[in-house]
Design an enzyme around this catalytic site. Structure first.
Site, PDB file in Angstrom:
ATOM      1  CD  GLU A 180      -2.890   0.892   2.482  1.00 43.70           C
ATOM      2  OE1 GLU A 180      -3.446  -0.213   2.691  1.00 43.70           O
ATOM      3  OE2 GLU A 180      -3.073   1.888   3.202  1.00 43.70           O
ATOM      4  CG  ASP A 218      -1.693   4.619   2.870  1.00 40.94           C
ATOM      5  OD1 ASP A 218      -2.529   4.261   2.061  1.00 40.94           O
ATOM      6  OD2 ASP A 218      -1.388   3.999   3.914  1.00 40.94           O
ATOM      7  CD  GLU A 238      -4.242   7.766   6.198  1.00 39.80           C
ATOM      8  OE1 GLU A 238      -5.201   6.985   6.276  1.00 39.80           O
ATOM      9  OE2 GLU A 238      -3.383   7.874   7.091  1.00 39.80           O
ATOM     10  CD  GLN A 245      -0.198   9.370   9.180  1.00 39.84           C
ATOM     11  OE1 GLN A 245       0.018   9.941  10.232  1.00 39.84           O
ATOM     12  NE2 GLN A 245      -0.951   8.285   9.126  1.00 39.84           N
ATOM     13  CB  THR A 246       3.319   9.716   2.984  1.00 39.53           C
ATOM     14  OG1 THR A 246       4.532  10.049   3.663  1.00 39.53           O
ATOM     15  CG2 THR A 246       2.833  10.905   2.176  1.00 39.53           C
ATOM     16  CG  ASN A 247       2.406   4.090   6.573  1.00 40.66           C
ATOM     17  OD1 ASN A 247       3.571   3.683   6.518  1.00 40.66           O
ATOM     18  ND2 ASN A 247       1.567   3.709   7.519  1.00 40.66           N
ATOM     19  CG  ASP A 288       3.910  -0.143  12.133  1.00 42.39           C
ATOM     20  OD1 ASP A 288       2.831   0.465  12.300  1.00 42.39           O
ATOM     21  OD2 ASP A 288       4.106  -1.310  12.503  1.00 42.39           O
ATOM     22  NE  ARG A 289       8.860   0.263   5.631  1.00 44.62           N
ATOM     23  CZ  ARG A 289       8.351  -0.890   5.163  1.00 44.62           C
ATOM     24  NH1 ARG A 289       7.162  -0.898   4.587  1.00 44.62           N
ATOM     25  NH2 ARG A 289       9.041  -2.002   5.251  1.00 44.62           N
ATOM     26  CD  GLU A 290       2.832   5.307  10.864  1.00 45.53           C
ATOM     27  OE1 GLU A 290       3.985   5.133  11.293  1.00 45.53           O
ATOM     28  OE2 GLU A 290       1.899   4.498  11.052  1.00 45.53           O
ATOM     29  CD1 TRP A 336      -8.167   7.956  13.635  1.00 48.87           C
ATOM     30  CD2 TRP A 336      -6.326   8.951  12.845  1.00 48.87           C
ATOM     31  NE1 TRP A 336      -8.184   7.833  12.267  1.00 48.87           N
ATOM     32  CE2 TRP A 336      -7.065   8.431  11.753  1.00 48.87           C
ATOM     33  CE3 TRP A 336      -5.120   9.634  12.570  1.00 48.87           C
ATOM     34  CZ2 TRP A 336      -6.655   8.561  10.418  1.00 48.87           C
ATOM     35  CZ3 TRP A 336      -4.718   9.751  11.241  1.00 48.87           C
ATOM     36  CH2 TRP A 336      -5.477   9.222  10.190  1.00 48.87           C
ATOM     37  N   GLY A 375      -4.221  14.531  17.411  1.00 54.34           N
ATOM     38  CA  GLY A 375      -4.293  13.218  18.034  1.00 54.34           C
ATOM     39  C   GLY A 375      -5.677  12.851  18.563  1.00 54.34           C
TER      40      GLY A 375
END
Ligand SMILES: *[C@@H]1O[C@H](CO)[C@@H](O)[C@H](O)[C@H]1NC(C)=O
Length: 297
Positions: free
Chosen positions: A110, A112, A114, A127-129, A137-139, A204, A208
């Site tokens: 994936e 991403d 966001e 935010q990318t991942n 878990d690579r934000e 979230w 946060g």
């Protein structure tokens, strides 16, 4: 062992040399306007998508009942995927607009984008991942250098066997190099569909989860155009997609960022980045292998 180490060193040196000398990387192809329905279809809450200009423009609508989304008809292996988006204006706190590529299996790949909304006048977070073989878990998180609610901007992904690059307009904001040789999975054989959606994530998204969606401001609207897709459609020609080297994104100038693009990326990292998993020593006491390769020169 020795020869394997040598091979790695050579590979890294190769990357360095290209970076120092600077390749002649032309900017990715400009997006082309085609109607939504040619390449995409609604995914859910069909009545929350509005069509304009014969389907050349669409709006996604989020209200207290539902958000909505769409996906590409085809699945793709490699290419350049872009979308022009104008994000939810005004008070968008709690909303998330996403644009991503994803394979449909359990150990999925994936890529991403966001966009996390905010109170009026407060900055969005992009935010990318990257997920490979089901592992994410690579934000990374950045602020944008413009107001993304005032005009359309293009958000795109270049994906070839050498790297995945995230662009905002023509600026590379992130690169994920193929580090298969360092033991990091890289997406290469699972076709992906392109998705976009707008939904409520006030548990979230903004500060946060502290800032809740203000439903008195609904409906929330994100606008889209440029539905052209420039990828290798895998269901149509699986063998052809797996054969490297034929399409424009495989060519030499797209195998690495050029000197100018590396400088732009460094500017994004220095000026606009607010979180990078690569430098999060609390979460990752030892640096992830792929982070070593995309370090600043
Ligand atoms: C929203 O604005 C606040 C205050 O400026 C900021 O700390 C935060 O990073 C912004 N973005 C999001 C998505 O929370």
């Amino acid at each position: 062992m020795g020869s394997q180490f040598q091979r790695r060193t050579t590979l890294c040196l190769g990357v360095l040399l290209v970076m120092v000398s600077g390749t002649m990387g032309a900017a990715p192809k400009k997006p082309v306007d085609v109607p939504f329905g040619r390449n995409y279809l609604p995914t859910w809450a069909f009545d929350h998508i509005k069509y304009y200009n014969g389907g050349s423009n669409i709006d996604l609508v989020l209200d207290k009942y539902t958000g909505t989304g769409f996906q590409s008809k085809g699945s793709y292996l490699f290419g350049h995927f872009s979308m022009q988006i104008k994000l939810v204006p005004g008070d968008s706190a709690g909303t998330v607009t996403a644009f991503y590529l994803s394979s449909q299996n359990s150990e999925h790949d994936e890529i991403d984008f966001e966009f996390l909304g905010n109170r009026t006048g407060q900055p969005y977070i992009l935010q990318t991942n990257v997920f490979t073989g089901g592992k994410g878990d690579r934000e990374q998180r950045i602020y944008l250098w413009f107001d993304p609610t005032k005009a359309f901007h293009s958000y795109s992904v270049l994906w070839n066997l050498y790297m995945i690059v995230f662009f905002v307009d023509d600026v590379p904001i992130r690169v994920f190099k193929n580090c298969k040789d360092l033991g990091v999975k890289f997406p290469f054989n699972q076709p992906m569909k392109i998705y976009s959606s707008l939904w409520n994530a006030d548990d979230w998204a903004t500060r946060g989860g502290l800032e809740k969606t203000d439903w008195s401001k609904a409906p929330f609207i994100a606008s889209y155009k440029s539905f052209h897709v420039d990828g290798c459609e895998s269901s149509v020609n699986a063998k052809y997609c797996a054969t490297q080297g034929k399409r424009w994104w495989d060519q030499k100038e797209f195998q690495d960022l050029d000197g100018y693009q590396w400088r732009r990326l460094r500017w994004v990292r220095e000026r606009w980045t607010i979180y990078n998993y690569c430098t999060d020593r609390v979460r990752y006491p030892s640096i992830s292998p792929e982070c070593r390769r995309d370090r600043d020169i």
